[in-house]
Motif scaffolding. Structure first.
Motif, PDB file in Angstrom:
ATOM      1  N   ASP A 268       2.913  15.828   9.367  1.00 42.23           N
ATOM      2  CA  ASP A 268       3.194  16.374   8.057  1.00 42.23           C
ATOM      3  C   ASP A 268       3.725  15.282   7.153  1.00 42.23           C
ATOM      4  OD1 ASP A 268       2.522  19.010   7.979  1.00 42.23           O
ATOM      5  OD2 ASP A 268       4.473  19.561   7.166  1.00 42.23           O
ATOM      6  N   LEU A 269       3.211  15.216   5.944  1.00 47.01           N
ATOM      7  CA  LEU A 269       3.614  14.140   5.038  1.00 47.01           C
ATOM      8  C   LEU A 269       3.783  14.730   3.648  1.00 47.01           C
ATOM      9  CD1 LEU A 269       3.945  11.014   5.256  1.00 47.01           C
ATOM     10  CD2 LEU A 269       1.648  10.853   4.304  1.00 47.01           C
ATOM     11  N   PHE A 270       4.815  14.267   2.974  1.00 43.60           N
ATOM     12  CA  PHE A 270       5.114  14.810   1.652  1.00 43.60           C
ATOM     13  C   PHE A 270       4.539  13.897   0.577  1.00 43.60           C
ATOM     14  CE2 PHE A 270       7.806  14.997  -2.078  1.00 43.60           C
ATOM     15  CZ  PHE A 270       7.875  16.354  -2.317  1.00 43.60           C
ATOM     16  N   VAL A 271       3.425  14.289  -0.024  1.00 41.06           N
ATOM     17  CA  VAL A 271       2.815  13.463  -1.088  1.00 41.06           C
ATOM     18  C   VAL A 271       2.459  14.377  -2.255  1.00 41.06           C
ATOM     19  CG1 VAL A 271       1.042  11.769  -1.657  1.00 41.06           C
ATOM     20  CG2 VAL A 271       1.813  11.979   0.709  1.00 41.06           C
TER      21      VAL A 271
ATOM     22  N   ALA B 102       8.307   5.567  -0.522  1.00 36.03           N
ATOM     23  CA  ALA B 102       8.935   6.277   0.603  1.00 36.03           C
ATOM     24  C   ALA B 102       9.326   5.295   1.707  1.00 36.03           C
ATOM     25  CB  ALA B 102       7.981   7.336   1.152  1.00 36.03           C
TER      26      ALA B 102
ATOM     27  N   GLY C  45      13.274   4.198   2.535  1.00 36.94           N
ATOM     28  CA  GLY C  45      13.816   4.642   3.817  1.00 36.94           C
ATOM     29  C   GLY C  45      13.422   6.056   4.195  1.00 36.94           C
ATOM     30  N   ALA C  46      12.687   6.758   3.333  1.00 38.70           N
ATOM     31  CA  ALA C  46      12.262   8.113   3.686  1.00 38.70           C
ATOM     32  C   ALA C  46      11.279   8.064   4.843  1.00 38.70           C
ATOM     33  CB  ALA C  46      11.632   8.806   2.475  1.00 38.70           C
ATOM     34  N   LEU C  47      10.392   7.065   4.831  1.00 41.59           N
ATOM     35  CA  LEU C  47       9.500   6.855   5.975  1.00 41.59           C
ATOM     36  C   LEU C  47      10.049   5.684   6.764  1.00 41.59           C
ATOM     37  CD1 LEU C  47       5.982   7.336   4.352  1.00 41.59           C
ATOM     38  CD2 LEU C  47       6.855   8.556   6.329  1.00 41.59           C
ATOM     39  N   VAL C  48      10.564   5.968   7.935  1.00 44.45           N
ATOM     40  CA  VAL C  48      11.214   4.895   8.692  1.00 44.45           C
ATOM     41  C   VAL C  48      10.211   4.155   9.553  1.00 44.45           C
ATOM     42  CG1 VAL C  48      13.442   6.042   8.703  1.00 44.45           C
ATOM     43  CG2 VAL C  48      11.844   6.403  10.592  1.00 44.45           C
TER      44      VAL C  48
ATOM     45  N   GLY D 175      12.476  12.713   5.935  1.00 45.94           N
ATOM     46  CA  GLY D 175      12.001  11.671   5.027  1.00 45.94           C
ATOM     47  C   GLY D 175      10.521  11.800   4.760  1.00 45.94           C
ATOM     48  N   ARG D 176       9.727  11.910   5.820  1.00 45.93           N
ATOM     49  CA  ARG D 176       8.293  11.899   5.593  1.00 45.93           C
ATOM     50  C   ARG D 176       7.751  13.244   5.124  1.00 45.93           C
ATOM     51  NH1 ARG D 176       6.453  14.277  10.229  1.00 45.93           N
ATOM     52  NH2 ARG D 176       7.772  13.848  12.026  1.00 45.93           N
ATOM     53  N   ALA D 177       8.341  14.350   5.569  1.00 46.56           N
ATOM     54  CA  ALA D 177       7.765  15.658   5.238  1.00 46.56           C
ATOM     55  C   ALA D 177       8.393  16.296   4.004  1.00 46.56           C
ATOM     56  CB  ALA D 177       7.898  16.607   6.427  1.00 46.56           C
ATOM     57  N   ARG D 178       9.653  16.015   3.751  1.00 42.91           N
ATOM     58  CA  ARG D 178      10.324  16.697   2.645  1.00 42.91           C
ATOM     59  C   ARG D 178      10.878  15.743   1.592  1.00 42.91           C
ATOM     60  NH1 ARG D 178       8.724  19.955   1.084  1.00 42.91           N
ATOM     61  NH2 ARG D 178      10.577  20.741   0.058  1.00 42.91           N
TER      62      ARG D 178
ATOM     63  N   SER E  77       7.234   5.389  12.024  1.00 38.90           N
ATOM     64  CA  SER E  77       6.676   6.701  11.687  1.00 38.90           C
ATOM     65  C   SER E  77       5.158   6.625  11.671  1.00 38.90           C
ATOM     66  CB  SER E  77       7.140   7.137  10.289  1.00 38.90           C
ATOM     67  OG  SER E  77       8.491   7.457  10.294  1.00 38.90           O
TER      68      SER E  77
ATOM     69  N   TYR F 238      11.827  12.904  10.129  1.00 38.36           N
ATOM     70  CA  TYR F 238      10.991  14.045   9.720  1.00 38.36           C
ATOM     71  C   TYR F 238      11.277  14.445   8.272  1.00 38.36           C
ATOM     72  CZ  TYR F 238       9.678  18.838   8.879  1.00 38.36           C
ATOM     73  OH  TYR F 238       9.178  19.964   8.283  1.00 38.36           O
TER      74      TYR F 238
END
Lengths: 468, 468
Positions: A10-13, A33, A37-40, B162-165, A43, B160
């Motif tokens: 799941d990815l927030f775009v 992201a 740091g939202a995507l570490v 970070g990437r999803a929300r 990931s 999670y």
């Protein structure tokens, strides 16, 4: 579902379709992201196909966005694997406060009195019970369940308490909780809500319980303990409507409440309409003859009986129970429900299965032998190396009390012990205001292997000698 | 350990060795325990050898006691098996209050708005994660762990979110809890302890959350919601230092907070030093385009972000998280610790593994498809059979709102629906004092299979017609 899709994450775009350059938006958002740091690092991103489908854009748009980010060093692209974020995180997370709290001296022996042996946790048997729980759970068991706990588990706990502790309880009298601390917290909150202001404790008794009561809104009031246990006569002066006791094995003195005092305590509760909270935190570990019947049997209307698996199985499963007088049951269940709804259903089913298969009893027997061996080794080593200290409370539990002669300083001994890598506790740490008994050291044997005990006591003797 | 010993059970038989007739004592105590209900029907007793060893009596004493009880009909003795208690229990347990609460009408369709589909719970994948948890857990993980949660899981949740929300959080900002309700309860208690008296809620919003705040010591104050979401201007009048919002999908109206209101809400929090509790109870289930970024990204210092696995996986695992502003983190963790110490370690390890393996994302995608199909079927059926009712809040979540025309009675429709075996909720059930918006029905599709939806709506249409 294709294997590739099954791998997708799941990815927030969020795209703004009113603007042009959807590919640039994807690229920019992912870059931001990763930088932010939202995507570490490490990931996994969705495959190009999965993300294109998700965002309803052509696959080429995603391929180009990923390629650009890979060129900039933000992504690792490998054939047949999901793209992964590379290690470009701007800053490492700060060290956790827990780590900072740790003692600077290396711990050689952890002799704190409340630690059970988790190294013997029956992992295989527990997994079998979890498997059985998942295989037999109804859909309802996985949803929101009865706030009091699953009836299956309450039934097993009722049967166990009946045969092992002499506690006669119907499943409906039982509330499943996260352990003894949790049970006390819920009972204390229910009492506070009904107008209570204070609660009595044996003095000394575990400091954690005082804190829990205090935070629930009840002032902890110390009631003296002598060699017969709680001095019931002093309860009148304490002006409390409830008292917490450990009749089978008082913590930390290790004493049992005498038969006369047990009777007097129940008389007091009946006469004043008060509540006795009976905390059987370690009653299962009794090594010498003469088991002591739970107080609950004398007056189930005035006793809330609480027990836990933290000492008997492991703190990590967080399961306990409260057997409650009818007048209090609903109010205490309401406290649990209005904070966390209920205890995890799967864990409840697993523990029910664990009892039903006889695994719980088997584990208790196995541990009782191990602890008895450690207790014997500890007592022998203390008699050898610290003959001036009286050893108390050896009949049960996971610790002994070493009474210090007058003029000794608990504090300096504990400090000396700590500097030698021994973690121990003192009796005063558990005292409430008004305590006037002897000083002492609490030496736990729950978390130390038997062969290490002689050396640990050796070291303790040196600490005692150094502290003068 | 012999197989027979491994079968032995713990049994409470306190003997008075100063009296004669130890065999009679054993016999008498067991008889009393069976008669009194302490030993329930079907309970296994220890073998004669095991009990004799335990009590330090000769085996013949136990053999005779068991034989006498068998002759009296209390025990079943069979060669090679443990003696078992026979069914002579004096009284059956009373029926549970929960059973008494159940509706007398048979439930045909459960359309309550907050129920997820637990029938799709990934039992096999979850068991695999539990197995992995038990195989990799250190002894420390099974003991008393960090009150904030295991660092492994906090790391996975941070990644999670970070990437999803789009929520940027360090593992140290995260507190693992038993779910959203638990998180709100802990935050509310921390606020109350620091002197707060009230907390704002969208009006309407879920009644359970009002109750939780109220029991934590904060008065819930309703703040109006219009078609742009929470009316931020009204917050000033509400005189609250904190407000609970669901910006992505307001419950129960299903609306999203508009960009202007989001900005205004954050301005309010900054200007007044207030706290926004962002409840993303179902943000993962968004079916149409344009995901909505969590408010947390706008101001992590003023937003406590709470989420849960209750809707996404199952209520039965009782796991959730709170991303907390630094100023509040310690106080909220303290509330958790002083009630239940920490969340079960094994469950935490399992959920961390579940995320790491990609199972969580996979399950979300699978469920999103299923729920989207149900949502579409529900909306189509309502348009066909109840064309006069406006359908709101369809973009996300597990329910829709059917707005009723003026003059309709929610109450009589719900009563009619109930008499036809439909469980639904009304909008007013979730209103706080001062609510003046439209009436409506909340129709959940989380717990109804797609093929049953047409019939359920058919029945609902009849209920609406009957209610006039």
């Amino acid at each position: 579902m294709s294997p590739r899709e099954a791998q997708a994450l799941d990815l927030f775009v969020p795209l703004d379709r009113s603007r042009r350059g959807v590919g640039r938006q994807i690229e920019g958002q992912l870059r931001e992201a990763i930088r932010g740091g939202a995507l570490v690092s490490g990931s996994k991103l969705p495959s190009t196909r999965a993300l294109a489908e998700e965002l309803a854009v052509s696959r080429g748009v995603v391929v180009r966005a990923y390629a650009q980010l890979a060129a900039e060093g933000y992504l690792d692209l490998r054939q047949g694997a999901n793209p992964a974020v590379r290690a470009v995180a701007p800053s490492a997370p700060a060290p956790s406060p827990a780590a900072a709290d740790a003692a600077p001296v290396k711990v050689r022996h952890d002799l704190r009195p409340h630690l059970p042996e988790v190294g013997m946790f029956p992992r295989t048997a527990w997994l079998r019970s979890l498997r059985s729980a998942l295989a037999t759970a109804t859909d309802g068991d996985l949803g929101y369940v009865d706030r009091r706990g699953l009836p299956q588990l309450r039934g097993e706990v009722a049967a166990y308490l009946g045969r092992a502790r002499g506690v006669v309880a119907r499943p409906d009298d039982i509330l499943i909780t996260a352990g003894s601390t949790h049970s006390l917290s819920l009972i204390a909150r229910a009492l506070a809500r009904s107008g209570a202001r204070a609660i009595g404790f044996e003095n000394p008794s575990h400091w954690l319980l005082h804190t829990v009561a205090d935070r629930a809104g009840l002032q902890p009031v110390g009631v003296p303990v002598d060699r017969h246990g709680l001095v019931v006569d002093e309860l009148e002066d304490a002006e409390v409507g409830a008292v917490v006791v450990s009749p089978a094995h008082q913590f930390p003195t290790g004493r049992a409440l005498s038969p006369e005092r047990r009777a007097a305590l129940v008389r007091w509760a009946r006469a004043s309409g008060a509540l006795i909270v009976e905390d059987e935190y370690d009653a299962e570990f009794r090594y010498d003859r003469a088991p002591i019947r739970a107080l609950h049997g004398l007056s189930s209307e005035h006793v809330a009986y609480i027990g836990s698996t933290s000492k008997t199985v492991a703190p990590g499963i967080r399961l306990g129970w409260a057997v409650l007088p009818a007048a209090l049951a609903e109010a205490v269940a309401e406290e649990l429900w209005s904070t966390m709804l209920h205890i995890p259903g799967i864990d409840q089913l697993a523990f029910g299965d664990f009892i039903r298969r006889g695994e719980f009893d088997r584990h208790l027997r196995r541990m009782r032998k191990i602890y008895r061996g450690r207790r014997d080794a500890l007592v022998a080593a203390v008699e050898r190396r610290l003959p001036r200290l009286a050893v108390r409370g050896i009949a049960a539990g996971l610790h002994v009390l070493l009474e210090l002669p007058r003029g000794s300083s608990e504090e300096s001994i504990c400090r000396e012990a700590r500097s030698r890598g021994l973690l121990i506790e003192s009796l005063s740490q558990h005292a409430l205001p008004g305590y006037s008994g002897p000083q002492g050291l609490l030496i736990g044997y729950g978390a130390i292997l038997e062969p290490a005990i002689a050396e640990a006591v050796e070291e303790l003797a040196r600490a005692v000698a150094s502290a003068g």
